[in-house]
Design a protein around this motif. Structure first.
Motif, mmCIF file in Angstrom:
data_model
loop_
_atom_site.group_PDB
_atom_site.id
_atom_site.type_symbol
_atom_site.label_atom_id
_atom_site.label_comp_id
_atom_site.label_asym_id
_atom_site.label_seq_id
_atom_site.Cartn_x
_atom_site.Cartn_y
_atom_site.Cartn_z
ATOM 1 N N ILE A 21 0.834 -1.205 0.000
ATOM 2 C CA ILE A 21 0.000 0.000 0.000
ATOM 3 C C ILE A 21 0.865 1.250 0.000
ATOM 4 O O ILE A 21 0.566 2.219 -0.706
ATOM 5 C CB ILE A 21 -0.998 -0.026 1.175
ATOM 6 C CG1 ILE A 21 -2.061 -1.100 0.907
ATOM 7 C CG2 ILE A 21 -1.650 1.344 1.391
ATOM 8 C CD1 ILE A 21 -2.944 -1.445 2.088
ATOM 9 N N ASP A 22 1.973 1.245 0.739
ATOM 10 C CA ASP A 22 2.891 2.378 0.706
ATOM 11 C C ASP A 22 3.391 2.623 -0.716
ATOM 12 O O ASP A 22 3.430 3.760 -1.183
ATOM 13 C CB ASP A 22 4.096 2.136 1.620
ATOM 14 C CG ASP A 22 3.777 2.301 3.093
ATOM 15 O OD1 ASP A 22 2.672 2.776 3.428
ATOM 16 O OD2 ASP A 22 4.639 1.937 3.914
ATOM 17 N N ALA A 23 3.784 1.563 -1.396
ATOM 18 C CA ALA A 23 4.326 1.710 -2.757
ATOM 19 C C ALA A 23 3.262 2.187 -3.736
ATOM 20 O O ALA A 23 3.532 3.045 -4.577
ATOM 21 C CB ALA A 23 4.927 0.384 -3.226
ATOM 22 N N VAL A 24 2.058 1.656 -3.633
ATOM 23 C CA VAL A 24 0.983 2.079 -4.542
ATOM 24 C C VAL A 24 0.570 3.515 -4.229
ATOM 25 O O VAL A 24 0.284 4.300 -5.130
ATOM 26 C CB VAL A 24 -0.225 1.115 -4.466
ATOM 27 C CG1 VAL A 24 -1.374 1.603 -5.321
ATOM 28 C CG2 VAL A 24 0.191 -0.277 -4.916
ATOM 29 N N TRP A 25 0.531 3.858 -2.943
ATOM 30 C CA TRP A 25 0.161 5.219 -2.520
ATOM 31 C C TRP A 25 1.142 6.233 -3.123
ATOM 32 O O TRP A 25 0.754 7.304 -3.560
ATOM 33 C CB TRP A 25 0.181 5.293 -0.995
ATOM 34 C CG TRP A 25 -0.248 6.611 -0.449
ATOM 35 C CD1 TRP A 25 0.543 7.698 -0.200
ATOM 36 C CD2 TRP A 25 -1.580 6.995 -0.098
ATOM 37 N NE1 TRP A 25 -0.214 8.728 0.299
ATOM 38 C CE2 TRP A 25 -1.515 8.328 0.375
ATOM 39 C CE3 TRP A 25 -2.807 6.351 -0.117
ATOM 40 C CZ2 TRP A 25 -2.642 9.017 0.813
ATOM 41 C CZ3 TRP A 25 -3.925 7.042 0.323
ATOM 42 C CH2 TRP A 25 -3.842 8.351 0.775
ATOM 43 N N ASP A 26 2.425 5.867 -3.138
ATOM 44 C CA ASP A 26 3.467 6.754 -3.664
ATOM 45 C C ASP A 26 3.718 6.492 -5.143
ATOM 46 O O ASP A 26 4.854 6.466 -5.594
ATOM 47 C CB ASP A 26 4.768 6.560 -2.873
ATOM 48 C CG ASP A 26 4.653 7.029 -1.444
ATOM 49 O OD1 ASP A 26 3.813 7.905 -1.165
ATOM 50 O OD2 ASP A 26 5.399 6.517 -0.595
ATOM 51 N N ASN A 27 2.653 6.335 -5.916
ATOM 52 C CA ASN A 27 2.788 5.943 -7.322
ATOM 53 C C ASN A 27 3.500 6.977 -8.179
ATOM 54 O O ASN A 27 3.887 6.685 -9.297
ATOM 55 C CB ASN A 27 1.434 5.582 -7.927
ATOM 56 C CG ASN A 27 0.493 6.770 -7.992
ATOM 57 O OD1 ASN A 27 0.824 7.878 -7.582
ATOM 58 N ND2 ASN A 27 -0.689 6.536 -8.501
ATOM 59 N N GLU A 28 3.696 8.179 -7.674
ATOM 60 C CA GLU A 28 4.435 9.183 -8.441
ATOM 61 C C GLU A 28 5.944 8.969 -8.339
ATOM 62 O O GLU A 28 6.704 9.533 -9.105
ATOM 63 C CB GLU A 28 4.053 10.587 -7.972
ATOM 64 C CG GLU A 28 2.601 10.918 -8.290
ATOM 65 C CD GLU A 28 2.166 12.264 -7.739
ATOM 66 O OE1 GLU A 28 3.012 13.004 -7.215
ATOM 67 O OE2 GLU A 28 0.972 12.561 -7.847
ATOM 68 N N ASP A 29 6.368 8.152 -7.390
ATOM 69 C CA ASP A 29 7.775 7.804 -7.240
ATOM 70 C C ASP A 29 8.164 6.894 -8.394
ATOM 71 O O ASP A 29 7.465 5.927 -8.705
ATOM 72 C CB ASP A 29 7.979 7.092 -5.903
ATOM 73 C CG ASP A 29 9.440 6.812 -5.605
ATOM 74 O OD1 ASP A 29 10.132 6.243 -6.482
ATOM 75 O OD2 ASP A 29 9.881 7.140 -4.499
ATOM 76 N N ALA A 30 9.273 7.186 -9.020
ATOM 77 C CA ALA A 30 9.714 6.416 -10.193
ATOM 78 C C ALA A 30 9.919 4.930 -9.879
ATOM 79 O O ALA A 30 9.742 4.077 -10.730
ATOM 80 C CB ALA A 30 11.002 7.011 -10.750
ATOM 81 N N GLY A 31 10.272 4.594 -8.658
ATOM 82 C CA GLY A 31 10.536 3.206 -8.302
ATOM 83 C C GLY A 31 9.318 2.439 -7.812
ATOM 84 O O GLY A 31 9.410 1.252 -7.501
ATOM 85 N N SER A 32 8.168 3.072 -7.750
ATOM 86 C CA SER A 32 6.967 2.453 -7.187
ATOM 87 C C SER A 32 6.573 1.164 -7.899
ATOM 88 O O SER A 32 6.286 0.154 -7.257
ATOM 89 C CB SER A 32 5.801 3.446 -7.224
ATOM 90 O OG SER A 32 4.623 2.860 -6.773
ATOM 91 N N ALA A 33 6.558 1.177 -9.211
ATOM 92 C CA ALA A 33 6.153 -0.018 -9.967
ATOM 93 C C ALA A 33 7.123 -1.175 -9.728
ATOM 94 O O ALA A 33 6.704 -2.325 -9.576
ATOM 95 C CB ALA A 33 6.052 0.294 -11.455
ATOM 96 N N ALA A 34 8.397 -0.879 -9.674
ATOM 97 C CA ALA A 34 9.394 -1.922 -9.419
ATOM 98 C C ALA A 34 9.237 -2.502 -8.018
ATOM 99 O O ALA A 34 9.386 -3.712 -7.819
ATOM 100 C CB ALA A 34 10.808 -1.359 -9.606
ATOM 101 N N VAL A 35 8.902 -1.656 -7.062
ATOM 102 C CA VAL A 35 8.713 -2.122 -5.685
ATOM 103 C C VAL A 35 7.502 -3.046 -5.599
ATOM 104 O O VAL A 35 7.574 -4.121 -5.003
ATOM 105 C CB VAL A 35 8.577 -0.935 -4.706
ATOM 106 C CG1 VAL A 35 8.126 -1.403 -3.331
ATOM 107 C CG2 VAL A 35 9.887 -0.177 -4.607
ATOM 108 N N THR A 36 6.384 -2.652 -6.207
ATOM 109 C CA THR A 36 5.187 -3.501 -6.142
ATOM 110 C C THR A 36 5.446 -4.846 -6.816
ATOM 111 O O THR A 36 5.014 -5.883 -6.313
ATOM 112 C CB THR A 36 3.951 -2.825 -6.756
ATOM 113 O OG1 THR A 36 4.203 -2.502 -8.122
ATOM 114 C CG2 THR A 36 3.552 -1.575 -5.983
ATOM 115 N N LYS A 37 6.167 -4.840 -7.923
ATOM 116 C CA LYS A 37 6.491 -6.096 -8.605
ATOM 117 C C LYS A 37 7.393 -6.971 -7.733
ATOM 118 O O LYS A 37 7.175 -8.180 -7.619
ATOM 119 C CB LYS A 37 7.170 -5.802 -9.946
ATOM 120 C CG LYS A 37 7.477 -7.045 -10.742
ATOM 121 C CD LYS A 37 8.082 -6.714 -12.098
ATOM 122 C CE LYS A 37 8.367 -7.989 -12.858
ATOM 123 N NZ LYS A 37 8.942 -7.725 -14.174
ATOM 124 N N ALA A 38 8.385 -6.358 -7.105
ATOM 125 C CA ALA A 38 9.291 -7.114 -6.237
ATOM 126 C C ALA A 38 8.549 -7.673 -5.020
ATOM 127 O O ALA A 38 8.782 -8.817 -4.616
ATOM 128 C CB ALA A 38 10.447 -6.225 -5.790
#
Length: 166
Positions: free
Chosen positions: A64-81
């Motif tokens: 949820i933190d990673a999706v919430w911060d979806n403007e962060d360039a690394g967000s998609a990579a974090v959710t996938k990991a």
């Protein structure tokens, strides 16, 4: 007799050190902008890597933190990991199928991001543990909530199934 006095003296010194540290640490940390001091002092996050329920909570919190911060360039990579680490292969396939069919996030079963989450242990048997994830979607007097049943394998601690609760 002498060793008893020495033991008591050492124990008293240890207690005094712990109490001093406990009194000083919150003052050094200071209050957070979003949380009043009294609420911050009452919260004590903790976990256990052996607990499947804790792992579900860790996963949902980080996801949820990673999706919430979806403007962060690394967000998609974090959710996938996170999906790769916490979900079994079968669970990842099920999530991908849901996302292709529903055009929504297959972890949250929604198109938006909740503002709060909670995880509750609901039982275990036949090598699996189940937990109920409660997602809160808005603040206010009557917040909207949804629930997700999450099953984890006790041996691998991987999430093996996710399903929305009606």
């Amino acid at each position: 007799m002498r060793s008893t006095i020495r033991t008591r003296f050492i124990a008293a010194g240890g207690v005094a050190a712990v109490l001093t540290l406990a009194a000083v640490t919150p003052a050094l940390a200071g209050p957070t902008a979003a949380t009043p001091r009294s609420a911050a002092a009452a919260q004590t996050p903790q976990g256990d890597p052996r607990s499947t329920t804790n792992r579900v909570a860790d996963f949902y919190g980080a996801y949820i933190d990673a999706v919430w911060d979806n403007e962060d360039a690394g967000s998609a990579a974090v959710t996938k990991a996170l999906r790769g680490f916490y979900l079994s292969d079968a669970a990842r396939k099920k999530v991908a199928a849901y996302e292709a069919r529903e055009h929504a996030d297959g972890i949250l079963f929604a198109q938006n991001v909740p503002v709060k989450w909670a995880v509750t242990y609901t039982g275990s048997g036949t090598g699996h543990s189940t937990a109920l994830v409660t997602l809160t979607w808005n603040d206010g007097k009557n917040p909207e909530i949804s629930k997700i049943k999450v099953q984890s394998d006790l041996a691998t601690r991987k999430i093996t199934d996710l399903a929305p609760v009606d």
